[in-house]
Design a protein around this motif. Structure first.
Motif, PDB file in Angstrom:
ATOM      1  N   THR A 117      19.261  32.826  37.032  1.00 17.74           N
ATOM      2  CA  THR A 117      18.283  32.502  35.998  1.00 17.74           C
ATOM      3  C   THR A 117      17.046  33.367  36.156  1.00 17.74           C
ATOM      4  O   THR A 117      16.477  33.457  37.250  1.00 17.74           O
ATOM      5  N   GLN A 118      16.658  33.997  35.079  1.00 18.03           N
ATOM      6  CA  GLN A 118      15.397  34.732  35.026  1.00 18.03           C
ATOM      7  C   GLN A 118      14.619  34.118  33.873  1.00 18.03           C
ATOM      8  O   GLN A 118      14.847  34.433  32.725  1.00 18.03           O
TER       9      GLN A 118
ATOM     10  N   VAL B 111      15.965  33.006  40.112  1.00 20.10           N
ATOM     11  CA  VAL B 111      16.491  31.820  40.780  1.00 20.10           C
ATOM     12  C   VAL B 111      17.998  31.841  40.623  1.00 20.10           C
ATOM     13  O   VAL B 111      18.506  32.141  39.546  1.00 20.10           O
ATOM     14  N   TYR B 112      18.698  31.536  41.686  1.00 21.38           N
ATOM     15  CA  TYR B 112      20.155  31.628  41.638  1.00 21.38           C
ATOM     16  C   TYR B 112      20.803  30.321  42.084  1.00 21.38           C
ATOM     17  O   TYR B 112      20.173  29.493  42.744  1.00 21.38           O
ATOM     18  N   GLU B 113      22.039  30.165  41.698  1.00 18.89           N
ATOM     19  CA  GLU B 113      22.840  29.017  42.127  1.00 18.89           C
ATOM     20  C   GLU B 113      24.167  29.532  42.656  1.00 18.89           C
ATOM     21  O   GLU B 113      24.827  30.345  42.006  1.00 18.89           O
TER      22      GLU B 113
ATOM     23  N   SER C 120      15.487  31.549  45.630  1.00 15.88           N
ATOM     24  CA  SER C 120      14.758  32.505  44.806  1.00 15.88           C
ATOM     25  C   SER C 120      14.737  33.882  45.462  1.00 15.88           C
ATOM     26  O   SER C 120      14.758  34.014  46.686  1.00 15.88           O
ATOM     27  N   PHE C 121      14.694  34.882  44.608  1.00 16.28           N
ATOM     28  CA  PHE C 121      14.655  36.274  45.073  1.00 16.28           C
ATOM     29  C   PHE C 121      13.739  37.016  44.111  1.00 16.28           C
ATOM     30  O   PHE C 121      14.190  37.697  43.201  1.00 16.28           O
ATOM     31  N   ASN C 122      12.443  36.886  44.332  1.00 11.82           N
ATOM     32  CA  ASN C 122      11.454  37.420  43.406  1.00 11.82           C
ATOM     33  C   ASN C 122      11.079  38.857  43.719  1.00 11.82           C
ATOM     34  O   ASN C 122      11.113  39.294  44.867  1.00 11.82           O
ATOM     35  N   PHE C 123      10.683  39.558  42.685  1.00  9.90           N
ATOM     36  CA  PHE C 123      10.422  40.993  42.752  1.00  9.90           C
ATOM     37  C   PHE C 123       8.985  41.242  42.282  1.00  9.90           C
ATOM     38  O   PHE C 123       8.630  40.831  41.186  1.00  9.90           O
ATOM     39  N   THR C 124       8.205  41.891  43.129  1.00  8.77           N
ATOM     40  CA  THR C 124       6.815  42.174  42.793  1.00  8.77           C
ATOM     41  C   THR C 124       6.582  43.672  42.717  1.00  8.77           C
ATOM     42  O   THR C 124       7.008  44.422  43.596  1.00  8.77           O
TER      43      THR C 124
ATOM     44  N   GLY D 249      21.758  38.047  35.782  1.00 12.15           N
ATOM     45  CA  GLY D 249      20.873  37.199  35.013  1.00 12.15           C
ATOM     46  C   GLY D 249      20.614  37.819  33.650  1.00 12.15           C
ATOM     47  O   GLY D 249      21.051  38.940  33.377  1.00 12.15           O
ATOM     48  N   PRO D 250      19.873  37.113  32.793  1.00 12.90           N
ATOM     49  CA  PRO D 250      19.638  37.599  31.428  1.00 12.90           C
ATOM     50  C   PRO D 250      18.629  38.733  31.337  1.00 12.90           C
ATOM     51  O   PRO D 250      18.502  39.361  30.297  1.00 12.90           O
ATOM     52  N   GLY D 251      17.905  38.991  32.413  1.00 12.99           N
ATOM     53  CA  GLY D 251      16.953  40.088  32.415  1.00 12.99           C
ATOM     54  C   GLY D 251      15.554  39.670  32.012  1.00 12.99           C
ATOM     55  O   GLY D 251      15.365  38.699  31.265  1.00 12.99           O
ATOM     56  N   THR D 252      14.572  40.405  32.525  1.00  7.85           N
ATOM     57  CA  THR D 252      13.170  40.249  32.148  1.00  7.85           C
ATOM     58  C   THR D 252      12.676  41.591  31.651  1.00  7.85           C
ATOM     59  O   THR D 252      12.793  42.596  32.356  1.00  7.85           O
ATOM     60  N   SER D 253      12.157  41.591  30.446  1.00  3.35           N
ATOM     61  CA  SER D 253      11.635  42.824  29.864  1.00  3.35           C
ATOM     62  C   SER D 253      10.166  42.970  30.237  1.00  3.35           C
ATOM     63  O   SER D 253       9.343  42.128  29.879  1.00  3.35           O
TER      64      SER D 253
END
Lengths: 115, 116
Positions: free
Chosen positions: B5-6, B24-26, B74-78, B107-111
């Protein structure tokens, strides 16, 4: 080093026509994947091969879609007959297929438009 | 079943701002891989990082850093000091670890748009 090579990069075809997309994986990679990307559904895994054998084709939308991998350096994804809803970017990707390092590397994609 | 999930569909920041992309992943697997890919406007998908589930050390690569927290899945990217060239769609992905046949689920992606 050559990456994953796909052809054609762009194709426009009429509904009902056969479309064949081609892929050459990275040399030495044992796994090959076909993904489809659309705005509505994102990146979908269609099928993947390991050592030229199809492992999971549960993502293939319907019988109009077929994929083959006759040898380690070539795969095709065929749509027959094509429909406008098949318009998408089709990505081929490959990986070493090793448990300890299953990073997949993508080709540049084949942009398909069916009118 | 595996799922990524993004929640952030689109983000806009002004150049030089920091930005964090959430993932966030399952999964029911105890060991697995997580990935981030970048898709710039030109369309290709570029591999950024792979992390295995038994290594929770955060990673930094230049302006990029990744925060893996198994406890919150969670695996967040900064991206620090964002630049216009960072404008792209970013995908988080998950793969099993049991066999070489494990699928990579995206995941669906974040633009991300970085405004000059």
């Amino acid at each position: 080093d050559a990456g994953v090579i796909q052809s054609p990069r762009h194709e426009v075809t009429e509904m009902g026509q056969e479309v064949t997309l081609r892929c050459k994986p990275i040399s030495g990679h044992n796994s090959l994947f076909w993904y489809r990307q659309t705005m509505m559904r994102g990146l979908e895994l269609l099928i993947y091969f390991n050592n030229n054998v199809p492992i999971d084709d549960s993502g293939m939308p319907e019988d109009r879609f077929s994929a083959k991998m006759p040898n380690a350096s070539f795969s095709t994804l065929k749509i027959q007959p094509s429909e406008p809803r098949d318009s998408a970017v089709y990505f081929c990707a490959s990986s070493t297929g090793q448990v300890t390092g299953n990073t997949i590397y993508f080709g540049e994609g084949s942009w398909l438009t069916v009118v | 079943a595996q799922k990524v999930t993004q929640a952030q569909t689109e983000i806009s920041v002004v150049e030089k701002e920091d930005v964090t992309l959430d993932c966030v992943y399952e999964t029911r697997d105890t060991t697995y891989y997580l990935f981030w890919y970048k898709q710039p406007p030109s369309g290709e998908l570029v591999f950024l990082i792979r992390r295995n589930s038994f290594d929770e050390q955060n990673e930094i690569s230049g302006r990029y850093s990744w925060n893996f927290q198994k406890s919150t899945s969670s695996f967040n990217f900064t991206i620090t000091a964002s630049q216009v060239v960072d404008s792209a769609v970013y995908f988080c992905a998950l793969s099993g670890y049991k066999t070489s046949y494990d699928k990579v689920i995206f995941g669906p992606g974040t633009s991300l748009s970085v405004i000059p």
